[in-house]
Design a protein around this motif. Structure first.
Motif, PDB file in Angstrom:
ATOM      1  N   MET A 233     -28.200  42.540  18.998  1.00 44.03           N
ATOM      2  CA  MET A 233     -27.299  43.445  19.730  1.00 44.03           C
ATOM      3  C   MET A 233     -27.585  43.461  21.230  1.00 44.03           C
ATOM      4  SD  MET A 233     -25.093  44.775  17.811  1.00 44.03           S
ATOM      5  CE  MET A 233     -24.994  43.419  16.680  1.00 44.03           C
ATOM      6  N   ASP A 234     -28.817  43.158  21.594  1.00 41.37           N
ATOM      7  CA  ASP A 234     -29.124  43.038  23.020  1.00 41.37           C
ATOM      8  C   ASP A 234     -30.086  41.869  23.216  1.00 41.37           C
ATOM      9  OD1 ASP A 234     -31.594  44.004  22.209  1.00 41.37           O
ATOM     10  OD2 ASP A 234     -31.114  46.061  22.754  1.00 41.37           O
ATOM     11  N   GLY A 235     -30.566  41.710  24.427  1.00 46.32           N
ATOM     12  CA  GLY A 235     -31.399  40.550  24.714  1.00 46.32           C
ATOM     13  C   GLY A 235     -32.838  40.687  24.256  1.00 46.32           C
ATOM     14  N   VAL A 236     -33.181  41.843  23.705  1.00 47.23           N
ATOM     15  CA  VAL A 236     -34.574  42.086  23.352  1.00 47.23           C
ATOM     16  C   VAL A 236     -34.975  41.333  22.086  1.00 47.23           C
ATOM     17  CG1 VAL A 236     -36.255  43.863  22.742  1.00 47.23           C
ATOM     18  CG2 VAL A 236     -34.530  44.331  24.467  1.00 47.23           C
ATOM     19  N   GLY A 237     -34.043  41.202  21.148  1.00 48.51           N
ATOM     20  CA  GLY A 237     -34.359  40.517  19.892  1.00 48.51           C
ATOM     21  C   GLY A 237     -35.358  41.281  19.067  1.00 48.51           C
ATOM     22  N   SER A 238     -35.092  42.573  18.868  1.00 44.65           N
ATOM     23  CA  SER A 238     -36.018  43.428  18.127  1.00 44.65           C
ATOM     24  C   SER A 238     -36.192  42.922  16.704  1.00 44.65           C
ATOM     25  CB  SER A 238     -35.471  44.851  18.071  1.00 44.65           C
ATOM     26  OG  SER A 238     -35.279  45.342  19.360  1.00 44.65           O
ATOM     27  N   TYR A 671     -22.470  51.691  23.582  1.00 44.85           N
ATOM     28  CA  TYR A 671     -22.236  51.561  22.142  1.00 44.85           C
ATOM     29  C   TYR A 671     -21.191  50.517  21.780  1.00 44.85           C
ATOM     30  CZ  TYR A 671     -24.920  55.835  22.120  1.00 44.85           C
ATOM     31  OH  TYR A 671     -25.915  56.744  22.299  1.00 44.85           O
ATOM     32  N   LEU A 672     -20.460  49.982  22.759  1.00 46.81           N
ATOM     33  CA  LEU A 672     -19.355  49.077  22.421  1.00 46.81           C
ATOM     34  C   LEU A 672     -19.470  47.758  23.179  1.00 46.81           C
ATOM     35  CD1 LEU A 672     -16.414  51.637  22.539  1.00 46.81           C
ATOM     36  CD2 LEU A 672     -17.684  50.901  20.542  1.00 46.81           C
ATOM     37  N   THR A 673     -20.597  47.084  23.043  1.00 44.54           N
ATOM     38  CA  THR A 673     -20.784  45.895  23.875  1.00 44.54           C
ATOM     39  C   THR A 673     -20.431  44.591  23.195  1.00 44.54           C
ATOM     40  OG1 THR A 673     -23.067  45.862  23.186  1.00 44.54           O
ATOM     41  CG2 THR A 673     -22.589  46.892  25.309  1.00 44.54           C
ATOM     42  N   ASN A 674     -20.218  44.582  21.904  1.00 44.57           N
ATOM     43  CA  ASN A 674     -19.900  43.318  21.262  1.00 44.57           C
ATOM     44  C   ASN A 674     -18.954  43.537  20.090  1.00 44.57           C
ATOM     45  OD1 ASN A 674     -21.424  43.842  18.816  1.00 44.57           O
ATOM     46  ND2 ASN A 674     -23.240  43.583  20.081  1.00 44.57           N
ATOM     47  N   ILE A 676     -19.128  43.261  16.914  1.00 42.81           N
ATOM     48  CA  ILE A 676     -19.625  43.970  15.732  1.00 42.81           C
ATOM     49  C   ILE A 676     -19.701  45.454  16.029  1.00 42.81           C
ATOM     50  CG2 ILE A 676     -21.471  44.115  14.025  1.00 42.81           C
ATOM     51  CD1 ILE A 676     -22.247  41.291  14.670  1.00 42.81           C
ATOM     52  N   ALA A 677     -20.220  45.801  17.215  1.00 43.50           N
ATOM     53  CA  ALA A 677     -20.328  47.208  17.585  1.00 43.50           C
ATOM     54  C   ALA A 677     -18.946  47.833  17.715  1.00 43.50           C
ATOM     55  CB  ALA A 677     -21.109  47.343  18.893  1.00 43.50           C
ATOM     56  N   ARG A 678     -17.987  47.057  18.221  1.00 47.82           N
ATOM     57  CA  ARG A 678     -16.639  47.617  18.388  1.00 47.82           C
ATOM     58  C   ARG A 678     -15.957  47.853  17.047  1.00 47.82           C
ATOM     59  NH1 ARG A 678     -16.619  44.474  23.302  1.00 47.82           N
ATOM     60  NH2 ARG A 678     -15.944  42.610  22.191  1.00 47.82           N
ATOM     61  N   ALA A 679     -16.440  47.157  15.997  1.00 48.24           N
ATOM     62  CA  ALA A 679     -15.851  47.355  14.668  1.00 48.24           C
ATOM     63  C   ALA A 679     -16.492  48.536  13.949  1.00 48.24           C
ATOM     64  CB  ALA A 679     -16.033  46.087  13.829  1.00 48.24           C
ATOM     65  N   SER A 680     -17.573  49.065  14.523  1.00 52.49           N
ATOM     66  CA  SER A 680     -18.318  50.106  13.821  1.00 52.49           C
ATOM     67  C   SER A 680     -17.762  51.490  14.141  1.00 52.49           C
ATOM     68  CB  SER A 680     -19.795  50.017  14.230  1.00 52.49           C
ATOM     69  OG  SER A 680     -20.424  51.247  14.037  1.00 52.49           O
ATOM     70  N   ALA A 681     -17.478  52.256  13.097  1.00 48.30           N
ATOM     71  CA  ALA A 681     -16.965  53.612  13.298  1.00 48.30           C
ATOM     72  C   ALA A 681     -18.034  54.505  13.902  1.00 48.30           C
ATOM     73  CB  ALA A 681     -16.487  54.184  11.969  1.00 48.30           C
ATOM     74  N   SER A 687     -19.784  56.638  21.099  1.00 45.49           N
ATOM     75  CA  SER A 687     -19.198  56.348  22.389  1.00 45.49           C
ATOM     76  C   SER A 687     -18.334  57.511  22.858  1.00 45.49           C
ATOM     77  CB  SER A 687     -18.379  55.061  22.275  1.00 45.49           C
ATOM     78  OG  SER A 687     -17.531  54.931  23.362  1.00 45.49           O
ATOM     79  N   ALA A 688     -17.541  58.054  21.932  1.00 45.21           N
ATOM     80  CA  ALA A 688     -16.668  59.176  22.288  1.00 45.21           C
ATOM     81  C   ALA A 688     -17.499  60.395  22.683  1.00 45.21           C
ATOM     82  CB  ALA A 688     -15.751  59.515  21.118  1.00 45.21           C
ATOM     83  N   ILE A 689     -18.574  60.656  21.932  1.00 46.33           N
ATOM     84  CA  ILE A 689     -19.417  61.815  22.232  1.00 46.33           C
ATOM     85  C   ILE A 689     -20.045  61.669  23.608  1.00 46.33           C
ATOM     86  CG2 ILE A 689     -21.613  62.891  21.616  1.00 46.33           C
ATOM     87  CD1 ILE A 689     -20.776  62.592  18.708  1.00 46.33           C
ATOM     88  N   LYS A 690     -20.521  60.462  23.877  1.00 44.75           N
ATOM     89  CA  LYS A 690     -21.167  60.255  25.163  1.00 44.75           C
ATOM     90  C   LYS A 690     -20.169  60.406  26.310  1.00 44.75           C
ATOM     91  CE  LYS A 690     -24.673  57.803  27.484  1.00 44.75           C
ATOM     92  NZ  LYS A 690     -25.514  56.633  27.577  1.00 44.75           N
ATOM     93  N   ARG A 691     -18.965  59.897  26.090  1.00 46.93           N
ATOM     94  CA  ARG A 691     -17.924  60.035  27.124  1.00 46.93           C
ATOM     95  C   ARG A 691     -17.626  61.497  27.395  1.00 46.93           C
ATOM     96  NH1 ARG A 691     -15.090  55.957  24.891  1.00 46.93           N
ATOM     97  NH2 ARG A 691     -13.751  57.412  23.796  1.00 46.93           N
TER      98      ARG A 691
END
Lengths: 701, 237
Positions: A233-238, A671-674, A676-681, A687-691
C-alpha cells in the motif's frame, strides 16, 4: 557491567539496563504479562509479571525492576530470581482472580476469542474456578473511531492503547479517566481518534475490549489460513500476515520485522482487505460498439495481441502502475522490448528518478532502521506521515529519544514530532545547498545527517534539478563522515516503483515517458497504450488510443480500457516487491484470484504468444532466473542499504534550472491512494470522516 | 464512588478573570520551561473556585491550551481527583461530610442523614433551591474533633445533628458560624473543660523556681543529717 543472576536455578549473565522480565525472557523463562510491551514504556499496572526475588519479602513486578537495581546479596553471591515457587504461583493466581473479577464471561461472543492473552493466561496461570459471586462492573461503550469496536466492560486497564497512541502514533487523543475500579479508556468527549496508525491499538489490546470493527463477528482465528506476506500500500513494504478463509482474505495483521515496520502497520495496510473483494475484475472484457462486454480469455488475448502485432512499435506505449510486482513488470518490459517498443515507463507520477544513475539515486539509502542513528533530518517535499506512516513513526521514535533536529522544506504539515518549517520551495533548498541557511550548519554539525526527499519534489517538471540540489546537500552534509550514500534518501509512496526502476523500466532511447505517452495518445500519435495496473493518469486525455488494461480492480484504467485482462492482487500472487529502502521482498499467495483472473505474468506470457513474440519462460522459476540476470540486485532477498555513493554523485551532477513554485503534496487523501484502497468501503468511510474532521475547525472559526 | 464525567449542561465558554489570569501566569512561570504541565492542578483548582465551586468543561479546555497539554490529559486529571467537582454545587455551600472511621464512630452517619434530609437524598445533587449540595469524603484531618464537615476551605467540627442543622441554617442566612469546633472548645482542647493541670497555683507565678525549693530542702536535710551523725560519733568517743 553485566550482572550475574540465578534464574530458576540456572546461572544467567544479564546485560546492564534490562529489566528482570527481559532477563527471564532471555534465559528462556516465560513471564506472563498484560501491560508490559517491549515497544512501549513500562507501566507496571497489571501485576501479572510478579516474580520472587531472593531477599525481598514481597513478590516483585519484574517488568518494572531493572537488574541493575537489584541490591547484591550480603555474601556477594548472585541474586536468585524464582518464577516457579508457590509464592509466585499464588501471586499469579491472585492477580488473575482480581483481573477476572470484573471481566465478563462472554468469550463465546467475543471476537478476541482464540487469540486472547487473558484467555490463554487464565488457562495457564489462573486458578481452576471462580470464587466471585458479586455483581460485575459494567462500562459504557466508547466511540474510538470507525475502525475500533469497543466492549469496554472487558477492559483490564493495561493502558497499552493509551501508551501506543501517545508514544508511537503521536496523537494524544486516548486517555484513562477516573480512578480505581472506575477507570475507563476514552477520548476527550468521545470524539474518536484520527490517526494513520490507530488500528494497532487493537493488536496491542490483550483482551477483547478493542476489536476490529470492519471484521466484527466474521471469522474465528482458528478458521483462517495464515500466510506471511508483504504489504504494497505504500513504499515501506511492511511485513504482514494475511488471514484468509476459503478464497476470501478476511484480515491483514502486522508481522514483527525490526528492519522495516517493527510491529506496526498503517490503517490502510490493515483495513484495505475489503477492497480485495469489491470492484474486482474477475473476467476478461472487450469493448464492442463502445461498450465493454464480457469475453473469454481467448477473445480478449486475441484482440489485444492482434493490436500489438499490427501496430508499429513506436506507436505502442506502456505505463506500469503502482502495485505491479517485479515479475509482471519484467515480463511486460521484455515483451515490449521484443516488439521493439521503447515507450515504457514505471513512473506514473512522472518522477525524475533515473535508474541509469545508480541505485543510490532512487532508494532510501539510510534504511528505515538507520533512521534511529540520525541526529538531523531534512525533509524535502514530503509528508512522511501520509506517505509512509510506519516510517514516520520510526522518525518519531528517534525524536523521542532526544537530540534529533528535523527541518522541512515543503508544505507545512503536522508530523507528530517537532519539525522546523524552513521554507516552501526550491528557494530555501538553494539557501541550504549554498550554506546560507542556518539548517545547513545543523546538517554539517550532525554526526549522522539524513536528507529525505519525497515524490512531491521528484515528480515536478524540474525534478531532476531539485534532486540534484538535494543530492548536493546530502553529499555536503555527509562529507568526512564515512556515511556512504546514506545521507541521501528517496521516499517512495507506492509499492511497485523501486522494483520498476531496478528493472530499468524507463523510456529507452528516443522513447516517451508517462507524460509523453499521454500527450501522444491525446494527439493520436499512439496506437496502443498498455496499462499494467496504471490508474493514476488522466484517462480522459488518452484520445482514441487502443487501451489494454491489465489489473485487478475496476478503477479509472479499466473504465477507459478497450481490452481488460483481469489480474491478481498482491495477496493472490507470489511476486517480488522492492520497498523504498531497496529491500527486496516477496509476497505470498494467500488466496486465489477471483473468477477467471490469473497471475499477471502468466497473462503477459499468454499475450506474448498472441502478439507473435512468445516469451521464453514457462514457469515462474525460469522467469525469475531471467529477471535476476537483468537485475541481479533483485536476487538479494531482504537485504538493504550499502548502495554505492556514485549514484548520489551522479544525481548531484545533473543540472537544470529550478522553478520557484512551492513543493506540493503527493498524497491529499491518505486512504484513497490506489485502486484497491478506492474499492474499499472502510477506506471510503475513513476518508469521509477525515474530510469532515478537517472541515469542522475551519467552520468553527 | 461513581463514574465522574462532565455535567451534561455546560457554559458556552470560560475565561479567567483578570486577577486569576495574572495569578495563573505567575503560577505557570514557577515551573521550568517545558514543565508547564505541572501547573495543571493549581490552575484547575483556581478555575473551580472562580466557577462557584465546580469545574466546567470549557475551563478544562482553556487550561489545556494554556499549558500546551492534550485535552484528554487534563480530563484525566480532572476525573482522577475527587476534589474537582464536575457538576454544579450548592451556591451557598457544598458540604463535604467526612465518613472515615473516626468520624463514623463518632456519629458521621447522623450528620449525613441531616444532609440527606435537608439537602438531597443523593450526594452531588442540588437542594431544591439550589443553595446546597453534599457529598461524603474521605478523612479531612480533624479526627480529634470528629465528626466534622468541610465547607469550601473551612472545617466545622464536633458536630451533632442539631449543630449540623444550625450550621446549615447559618449558611442559608448568609451568616455562617465560626469555623472550628462547634461546641465552643478551642482547637481540640478536652471537651467539657480541662481535667488535669487544674491547680490555680500553676498559673499565678507562685510556682516559678519551685523546683529549686525541693533541692534546697534536700540539701538542708542532708546537711542536718550529716551534722547529727558527726555529733553522735563525737559523743561516743
Amino acid at each position: 557491567m553485566p550482572k550475574q543472576l540465578i534464574i530458576d536455578g540456572k546461572a544467567f549473565e544479564a546485560e546492564d539496563g534490562i529489566t528482570v522480565l527481559q532477563a527471564c525472557e532471555q534465559a528462556g523463562v516465560e513471564i506472563p504479562r498484560f501491560c508490559y510491551h517491549e515497544r512501549l514504556t513500562i507501566a507496571g499496572n497489571c501485576r501479572m509479571c510478579l516474580v520472587e526475588v531472593q531477599g525481598m519479602p514481597k513478590p516483585v513486578a519484574s517488568c518494572a525492576m531493572g537488574v541493575s537495581d537489584l541490591p547484591p546479596n550480603r555474601d556477594g553471591t548472585p541474586k536468585q530470581i524464582m518464577t516457579r515457587t508457590p509464592m509466585v504461583k499464588k501471586a499469579r493466581e491472585g492477580v488473575m482472580e482480581f483481573l477476572l473479577v470484573n471481566h465478563p464471561l462472554d468469550c463465546p461472543i467475543c471476537d478476541q476469542g482464540g487469540e486472547c492473552d487473558l484467555q490463554d493466561q487464565a488457562m495457564a496461570y489462573g486458578s481452576g474456578g471462580s470464587r466471585y459471586d458479586e455483581n460485575k462492573r459494567a462500562v459504557e461503550e466508547k466511540y474510538l473511531g470507525p475502525l475500533i469496536k469497543t466492549a469496554m466492560t472487558r477492559c483490564i486497564q493495561c493502558t497499552r492503547c493509551v501508551r501506543f497512541m501517545t508514544e508511537i502514533a503521536g496523537v494524544e487523543e486516548l486517555g484513562a479517566i477516573g480512578r480505581g475500579e472506575d477507570m475507563e479508556i476514552t477520548t476527550y468527549l468521545e470524539r474518536g481518534m484520527i490517526s494513520e496508525m490507530s488500528a494497532n491499538v487493537v493488536d496491542l489490546c490483550p483482551v477483547g475490549a478493542l476489536t476490529h470493527r470492519p471484521w466484527a463477528f466474521s471469522a474465528r482465528p482458528w478458521e483462517m489460513r495464515k500466510t506471511e506476506s508483504i504489504d504494497v500500500m505504500d513504499g515501506v513494504g511492511s511485513s504482514i500476515r494475511i488471514d484468509a478463509r476459503g478464497s476470501e482474505v478476511m484480515r491483514i495483521l502486522p508481522r514483527n520485522n525490526d528492519l522495516v515496520n517493527e510491529e506496526w502497520i498503517s490503517d490502510k495496510t490493515r483495513h484495505v482487505a475489503d477492497g480485495l473483494r469489491t470492484q474486482r475484475l474477475d473476467q476478461p472484457y472487450v469493448r464492442r460498439n463502445g461498450r465493454l462486454e464480457p469475453a473469454s480469455w481467448d477473445e480478449a488475448l486475441a484482440a489485444a495481441g492482434m493490436r500489438l502485432k499490427d501496430t508499429p512499435s513506436q506507436r505502442i506505449g506502456t505505463i506500469v502502475g503502482d502495485l505491479a510486482g517485479a515479475e509482471e513488470m519484467f515480463a511486460l518490459a521484455d515483451l515490449m522490448g521484443r516488439l521493439g517498443s521503447r515507450n515504457i515507463d514505471c513512473r506514473q507520477d512522472g518522477a525524475k528518478l533515473d535508474p541509469a544513475l545508480g541505485r543510490a539515486s532512487y532508494v532510501f539509502n539510510a534504511t528505515i532502521e538507520g533512521i534511529e542513528k540520525a541526529d538531523a533530518i531534512l525533509l524535502v517535499g514530503t509528508n512522511p506521515r501520509l506517505e509512509a506512516a510506519v516510517l514516520n513513526s520510526r522518525i518519531r521514535k528517534r525524536w523521542r529519544q532526544g537530540g534529533l533536529k528535523v527541518g522541512l522544506i515543503g508544505a507545512p504539515v503536522d508530523l507528530t514530532y517537532a519539525c522546523e518549517h524552513l521554507g516552501a520551495g526550491p528557494q530555501t533548498l538553494v539557501e541550504v545547498a549554498e550554506g546560507r541557511h542556518p539548517f545547513a550548519k545543523v546538517l554539517a554539525e550532525a554526526k549522522h545527517p539524513l536528507v529525505i526527499v519525497g515524490q512531491a519534489a521528484a515528480r515536478r517538471a524540474d525534478g531532476a534539478a531539485v534532486l540534484a540540489t538535494v543530492a548536493k546537500i546530502a553529499l555536503a552534509a555527509s562529507q568526512g563522515k564515512d556515511m556512504g550514500a546514506t545521507a541521501f534518501n528517496v521516499l517512495h509512496t507506492v509499492g511497485g516503483r523501486v522494483a520498476g526502476l531496478d528493472l530499468g523500466i524507463v523510456p529507452g532511447e528516443g522513447g516517451m515517458d508517462t507524460g509523453g505517452m499521454v500527450a501522444a495518445a491525446g494527439a493520436g500519435k499512439l496506437g496502443v497504450l498498455f496499462l499494467l495496473g496504471a490508474d493514476e493518469i488522466d484517462m480522459t486525455k488518452l484520445g482514441s488510443a487502443f487501451v489494454i488494461y491489465l489489473g485487478s480492480h475496476g478503477d479509472a484504467g479499466a473504465h477507459r480500457a478497450d481490452v481488460i485482462l483481469p489480474g491478481a492482487a498482491y495477496t493472490e500472487k507470489s511476486a517480488t516487491y522492492v520497498n523504498t529502502e531497496g529491500r527486496v521482498q516477496m509476497t505470498h499467495k494467500a488466496a486465489f484470484p477471483p473468477g477467471a483472473a490469473k497471475e499477471d505474468w502468466t497473462i503477459v506470457r499468454a499475450l506474448s504468444e498472441q502478439a507473435g513474440n512468445k516469451l521464453p519462460y514457462d514457469n515462474v522459476t525460469v522467469l525469475r532466473k531471467a529477471m535476476y540476470e537483468k537485475a541481479p540486485r533483485l536476487a538479494w532477498m531482504a537485504g538493504a542499504g550499502a548502495e554505492n555513493v556514485s549514484g548520489v554523485e551522479k544525481a548531484a551532477a545533473r543540472g537544470g534550472q529550478m522553478a520557484n513554485d512551492a513543493f506540493g503534496a503527493v498524497i491529499t487523501d491518505f486512504y484513497l491512494t490506489n485502486p484497491i484502497a478506492r474499492a474499499s468501503a472502510v477506506m471510503a468511510e475513513l476518508s469521509a470522516i477525515k474530510r469532515n474532521a478537517a472541515a469542522r475547525p475551519a467552520a468553527a472559526e | 464512588m461513581s463514574n465522574r464525567r462532565f455535567h451534561p449542561e455546560q457554559p458556552a465558554n470560560f475565561a479567567f478573570n483578570a486577577e486569576n489570569e495574572a495569578w495563573a501566569r505567575a503560577t505557570i512561570a514557577k515551573y521550568p520551561p517545558g514543565r508547564q504541565a505541572s501547573a495543571v492542578i493549581p490552575l484547575l483548582m483556581r478555575a473551580q473556585e472562580q466557577c462557584n465551586g465546580w469545574l466546567p468543561e470549557p475551563a478544562c479546555k482553556l487550561v489545556a491550551h494554556m499549558l500546551g497539554m492534550a485535552e484528554i490529559r487534563v480530563y484525566e486529571v480532572a476525573t482522577f481527583y475527587t476534589q474537582f467537582q464536575l457538576s454544579p454545587v450548592g451556591s451557598k455551600a457544598h458540604v463535604q461530610v467526612c465518613g472515615t472511621t473516626p468520624c463514623m464512630l463518632r456519629g458521621a452517619e447522623a450528620i449525613r442523614d441531616v444532609c440527606k434530609r435537608r439537602i438531597h437524598d443523593e450526594p452531588f445533587h442540588l437542594s431544591a433551591d439550589g443553595a446546597f449540595s453534599w457529598e461524603e469524603v474521605e478523612c479531612a484531618g480533624t479526627c480529634a474533633n470528629a465528626p466534622m464537615v468541610q465547607i469550601a476551605k473551612d472545617t466545622y467540627e464536633d458536630l451533632t445533628p442539631e449543630l449540623m442543622d444550625r450550621l446549615l441554617d447559618g449558611f442559608a442566612k448568609g451568616q455562617p458560624p465560626k469555623p472550628g469546633s462547634q461546641t465552643g472548645r478551642t482547637a481540640s482542647a478536652p471537651a467539657g473543660g480541662t481535667t488535669t493541670l487544674k491547680e490555680a497555683a500553676l498559673y499565678d507565678g507562685s510556682t516559678v523556681g519551685g523546683w529549686r525549693v525541693k533541692f534546697d530542702e534536700r540539701i538542708a536535710k542532708a546537711d542536718a543529717a550529716a551534722a547529727a551523725a558527726a555529733a553522735a560519733s563525737a559523743e561516743k568517743k
